[in-house]
Design an enzyme around this catalytic site. Structure first.
Site, PDB file in Angstrom:
ATOM      1  N   THR A   1      -2.666 -12.208  30.302  1.00 43.71           N
ATOM      2  CA  THR A   1      -3.297 -12.154  28.978  1.00 43.71           C
ATOM      3  C   THR A   1      -3.147 -10.756  28.384  1.00 43.71           C
ATOM      4  OG1 THR A   1      -5.491 -11.462  29.774  1.00 43.71           O
ATOM      5  CG2 THR A   1      -5.030 -13.828  29.728  1.00 43.71           C
TER       6      THR A   1
ATOM      7  N   GLU B   1     -15.881  -4.245  43.267  1.00 40.31           N
ATOM      8  CA  GLU B   1     -15.081  -3.452  42.329  1.00 40.31           C
ATOM      9  C   GLU B   1     -14.850  -2.042  42.870  1.00 40.31           C
ATOM     10  OE1 GLU B   1     -16.349  -5.393  38.001  1.00 40.31           O
ATOM     11  OE2 GLU B   1     -17.456  -3.676  38.796  1.00 40.31           O
TER      12      GLU B   1
ATOM     13  N   ARG C   1     -12.471   0.784  41.273  1.00 36.48           N
ATOM     14  CA  ARG C   1     -12.758   0.588  39.851  1.00 36.48           C
ATOM     15  C   ARG C   1     -13.417   1.843  39.290  1.00 36.48           C
ATOM     16  NH1 ARG C   1     -14.734  -3.255  35.919  1.00 36.48           N
ATOM     17  NH2 ARG C   1     -15.284  -1.939  34.136  1.00 36.48           N
TER      18      ARG C   1
ATOM     19  N   ARG D   1      -8.340  -1.234  34.199  1.00 37.46           N
ATOM     20  CA  ARG D   1      -9.156  -1.265  35.397  1.00 37.46           C
ATOM     21  C   ARG D   1      -8.408  -1.979  36.519  1.00 37.46           C
ATOM     22  NH1 ARG D   1     -12.689  -4.667  31.382  1.00 37.46           N
ATOM     23  NH2 ARG D   1     -11.329  -3.395  30.141  1.00 37.46           N
TER      24      ARG D   1
ATOM     25  N   ASP E   1     -12.039  -6.132  37.493  1.00 35.32           N
ATOM     26  CA  ASP E   1     -13.202  -6.357  36.634  1.00 35.32           C
ATOM     27  C   ASP E   1     -13.794  -7.713  36.998  1.00 35.32           C
ATOM     28  OD1 ASP E   1     -15.058  -5.985  34.613  1.00 35.32           O
ATOM     29  OD2 ASP E   1     -13.790  -6.938  33.102  1.00 35.32           O
TER      30      ASP E   1
ATOM     31  N   ASP F   1     -17.143 -10.219  36.260  1.00 32.45           N
ATOM     32  CA  ASP F   1     -18.296 -10.447  35.389  1.00 32.45           C
ATOM     33  C   ASP F   1     -18.913 -11.806  35.693  1.00 32.45           C
ATOM     34  OD1 ASP F   1     -18.300  -8.092  33.693  1.00 32.45           O
ATOM     35  OD2 ASP F   1     -16.433  -8.874  32.848  1.00 32.45           O
TER      36      ASP F   1
ATOM     37  N   PRO G   1     -25.884 -16.139  29.354  1.00 30.10           N
ATOM     38  CA  PRO G   1     -24.438 -16.229  29.508  1.00 30.10           C
ATOM     39  C   PRO G   1     -23.742 -14.953  29.013  1.00 30.10           C
ATOM     40  CG  PRO G   1     -25.321 -18.166  28.398  1.00 30.10           C
ATOM     41  CD  PRO G   1     -26.407 -17.145  28.421  1.00 30.10           C
TER      42      PRO G   1
ATOM     43  N   ARG H   1     -13.266 -15.620  23.829  1.00 32.66           N
ATOM     44  CA  ARG H   1     -12.352 -14.860  24.670  1.00 32.66           C
ATOM     45  C   ARG H   1     -11.413 -15.807  25.430  1.00 32.66           C
ATOM     46  NH1 ARG H   1     -16.069  -9.800  26.900  1.00 32.66           N
ATOM     47  NH2 ARG H   1     -17.011  -9.322  24.873  1.00 32.66           N
TER      48      ARG H   1
ATOM     49  N   PHE I   1      -9.106 -15.145  27.590  1.00 32.54           N
ATOM     50  CA  PHE I   1      -8.938 -14.843  29.019  1.00 32.54           C
ATOM     51  C   PHE I   1     -10.115 -15.343  29.855  1.00 32.54           C
ATOM     52  CE2 PHE I   1     -11.164 -11.166  27.268  1.00 32.54           C
ATOM     53  CZ  PHE I   1     -12.135 -10.886  28.208  1.00 32.54           C
TER      54      PHE I   1
END
Length: 276
Positions: free
Chosen positions: A161, A196, A201, A210, A213, A215, A232, A239, A241
């Site tokens: 991406t 990470e 990272r 980075r 990553d 999340d 959320p 997004r 990706f």
């Protein structure tokens, strides 16, 4: 969810703040509600398809006798976690530890601590655009697999991406992970930060390059917004990706605020970017 209930299991153990409690011991009584699916076992009359409550009682007895804690809060916490790790069909447990012989110089019947703990489903986004990107992503998955408090259920394909956020940098390799975990959202976030850091990272440029990553996108039906964690994940519906790999492994999972499935959000996003 079906329930298997154990009431007033008596265990002589050594837990307490005072030394004499640890040395002499006392009686503890355990109440447990085990949330699990008993349908298959009931239909087929097959114990292997259920949780053997006799084995659970033996396990509780041994665990409380082999360990010594000062607080019954700790007894409850460690015992609940051990139960969930030992018996994979238990989805959630409500555990009460009663201490009727507590050293209280007043008339009382009993004191107890009751907690509910269980597995929660979470979805993670992962990305890398530095070094060996695939190795970083694969390493994150393996780190989660090796953690007893996480069960990795599905991993999406890794997709290429373009960078997000306007910072000039190399393209990313992105994906999504579905897992079950005993961690709370904040504890899971801490775990992800540890992973990470193991991949070096650095947090120097917002939306910058980075090595890894990670999340939290969704955590059950949880909705929380703090300085450290937002669930959320903010703006995930816009997004690519995030949506593309997540739609692959969880197309019908729903966003708790937008009340849309992942595949619906993905289709809306595609229509938006293709519109003149």
């Amino acid at each position: 969810m079906d329930q298997i209930i154990i009431e007033n299991l008596k265990v002589y153990a050594h837990h307490g703040v005072y030394r004499e409690e640890n040395e002499k011991g006392q009686n503890f009584y355990i109440n447990a509600v085990l949330e699990t699916d008993t349908r298959a076992a009931g239909i087929l009359d097959d114990l292997d398809l259920s949780t053997n409550y006799g084995e659970v009682c033996k396990f509780l007895n041994i665990f409380l006798q082999e360990h010594t804690y000062k607080l019954i809060e700790t007894v409850a916490e460690r015992t609940a976690e051990a139960l969930l790790l030992r018996f994979p069909l238990i989805r959630r447990v409500t555990l009460e530890i009663r201490k009727p012989e507590a050293p209280i110089p007043l008339p009382f019947e009993s004191v107890s601590v009751k907690i509910t703990r269980g597995w929660s489903k979470a979805y993670l986004s992962c990305g890398s655009n530095m070094g060996d990107r695939r190795a970083h992503l694969d390493g994150a998955v393996e780190a989660l697999r090796s953690d007893s408090k996480c069960r990795v259920l599905q991993v999406s394909d890794w997709i290429e991406t373009a960078p997000y956020g306007g910072v000039e940098q190399d393209d990313f390799l992105n994906g999504a992970i579905m897992l079950e975990t005993l961690y709370t959202p904040n504890m899971l976030l801490e775990k992800l930060h540890e992973i990470e850091e193991e991949h070096n990272r650095e947090r120097t440029v917002h939306w910058g390059p980075r090595t890894l990553d990670l999340d939290i996108l969704l955590y059950g039906d949880c909705v929380m917004y703090t300085d450290d964690l937002k669930i959320p994940h903010v703006d995930m519906q816009n997004r690519y990706f995030v949506l593309k790999p997540l739609a692959q492994i969880a197309p019908y999972e729903r966003h708790p605020l937008l009340n849309q499935s992942i595949v619906q959000m993905y289709e809306v996003f595609r229509e938006t970017i293709s519109s003149p």
